[in-house]
Design a protein around this motif. Structure first.
Motif, mmCIF file in Angstrom:
data_model
loop_
_atom_site.group_PDB
_atom_site.id
_atom_site.type_symbol
_atom_site.label_atom_id
_atom_site.label_comp_id
_atom_site.label_asym_id
_atom_site.label_seq_id
_atom_site.Cartn_x
_atom_site.Cartn_y
_atom_site.Cartn_z
ATOM 1 N N PRO A 155 0.825 -1.204 0.000
ATOM 2 C CA PRO A 155 0.000 0.000 0.000
ATOM 3 C C PRO A 155 0.865 1.261 0.000
ATOM 4 C CG PRO A 155 -0.850 -1.579 1.565
ATOM 5 C CD PRO A 155 0.473 -2.117 1.080
ATOM 6 N N GLY A 156 0.475 2.220 -0.797
ATOM 7 C CA GLY A 156 1.255 3.442 -0.941
ATOM 8 C C GLY A 156 2.289 3.333 -2.048
ATOM 9 N N ARG A 157 2.675 2.124 -2.366
ATOM 10 C CA ARG A 157 3.614 1.865 -3.463
ATOM 11 C C ARG A 157 3.046 0.730 -4.300
ATOM 12 N NH1 ARG A 157 8.731 0.044 -0.982
ATOM 13 N NH2 ARG A 157 7.400 -0.625 0.708
ATOM 14 N N LEU A 158 1.781 0.834 -4.614
ATOM 15 C CA LEU A 158 1.077 -0.231 -5.327
ATOM 16 C C LEU A 158 1.803 -0.595 -6.610
ATOM 17 C CD1 LEU A 158 -1.443 -2.014 -5.454
ATOM 18 C CD2 LEU A 158 -2.517 -0.189 -6.730
ATOM 19 N N VAL A 159 1.924 -1.861 -6.860
ATOM 20 C CA VAL A 159 2.639 -2.317 -8.042
ATOM 21 C C VAL A 159 1.681 -2.757 -9.135
ATOM 22 C CG1 VAL A 159 4.338 -3.959 -8.882
ATOM 23 C CG2 VAL A 159 4.578 -3.019 -6.610
ATOM 24 N N ALA A 160 0.622 -3.486 -8.794
ATOM 25 C CA ALA A 160 -0.298 -3.983 -9.826
ATOM 26 C C ALA A 160 -1.719 -4.041 -9.278
ATOM 27 C CB ALA A 160 0.137 -5.363 -10.295
ATOM 28 N N ARG A 161 -2.692 -3.775 -10.159
ATOM 29 C CA ARG A 161 -4.103 -3.771 -9.754
ATOM 30 C C ARG A 161 -4.969 -4.250 -10.915
ATOM 31 N NH1 ARG A 161 -6.175 1.903 -8.062
ATOM 32 N NH2 ARG A 161 -5.046 1.261 -6.228
ATOM 33 N N HIS A 162 -6.046 -4.968 -10.574
ATOM 34 C CA HIS A 162 -7.064 -5.315 -11.559
ATOM 35 C C HIS A 162 -8.412 -4.910 -10.978
ATOM 36 C CE1 HIS A 162 -9.188 -7.357 -14.767
ATOM 37 N NE2 HIS A 162 -10.035 -7.756 -13.837
ATOM 38 N N VAL A 163 -9.126 -4.050 -11.700
ATOM 39 C CA VAL A 163 -10.436 -3.591 -11.270
ATOM 40 C C VAL A 163 -11.502 -4.410 -11.981
ATOM 41 C CG1 VAL A 163 -12.028 -1.626 -11.218
ATOM 42 C CG2 VAL A 163 -9.577 -1.267 -10.859
ATOM 43 N N VAL A 164 -12.438 -4.942 -11.221
ATOM 44 C CA VAL A 164 -13.543 -5.708 -11.786
ATOM 45 C C VAL A 164 -14.675 -4.731 -12.082
ATOM 46 C CG1 VAL A 164 -15.189 -7.575 -11.404
ATOM 47 C CG2 VAL A 164 -12.883 -7.732 -10.448
#
Length: 142
Positions: free
Chosen positions: A40-49
């Motif tokens: 958190p704060g340095r997020l590397v990867a995300r997938h939004v549904v």
């Protein structure tokens, strides 16, 4: 790697940071379900549904594997968390994403924690270890 009580200081800081980040990003109303890997704060990867998007277990596992692969070069320890609205009570999405996450980890030969994050706290769906706050705020600098 499920989260067991008592949690470490670093786990507490990371999970608290994830809750704060989610709470500040979506102060009220709707927010998408999102699978995230990193710190958190340095997020590397995300997938939004997307709302209404239907995902089967194989597709969720493929998404989790892709997030793992995208963060493989990240230095330091990584965590995975699913953000969603609602209470910390166990939801179908929590179980489905947890199963997909641990299947992707097994395929990749890594061991990484997975928690569910809401605006009020976090929970490990495997062990039911959780932390909930009624008025979580950022700590002011001394």
């Amino acid at each position: 790697m499920p989260v067991f009580a008592p949690i470490t200081r670093s786990e507490h800081a990371v999970f608290r940071g994830a809750v704060l980040e989610f709470k500040e990003a979506y102060p009220r109303g709707r927010s998408p379900v999102s699978m995230q890997v990193g710190v958190p704060g340095r997020l590397v990867a995300r997938h939004v549904v997307e709302h209404g998007q239907v995902l089967d277990q194989a597709l969720r596992t493929d998404i989790a594997a892709a997030l793992l692969q995208r963060t493989a070069a990240a230095a330091g320890h990584r965590w995975a968390w699913l953000t969603r609205i609602g209470s910390l009570a166990l939801h179908d999405a929590d179980v489905a994403w947890s199963a997909a996450w641990y299947a992707a980890c097994a395929e990749a030969g890594v061991d990484m924690a997975f928690v569910v994050v809401t605006r009020t706290g976090w929970r490990d769906p495997r062990t039911d270890v959780l932390r909930e706050w009624s008025r979580l705020r950022r700590r002011s600098a001394p």
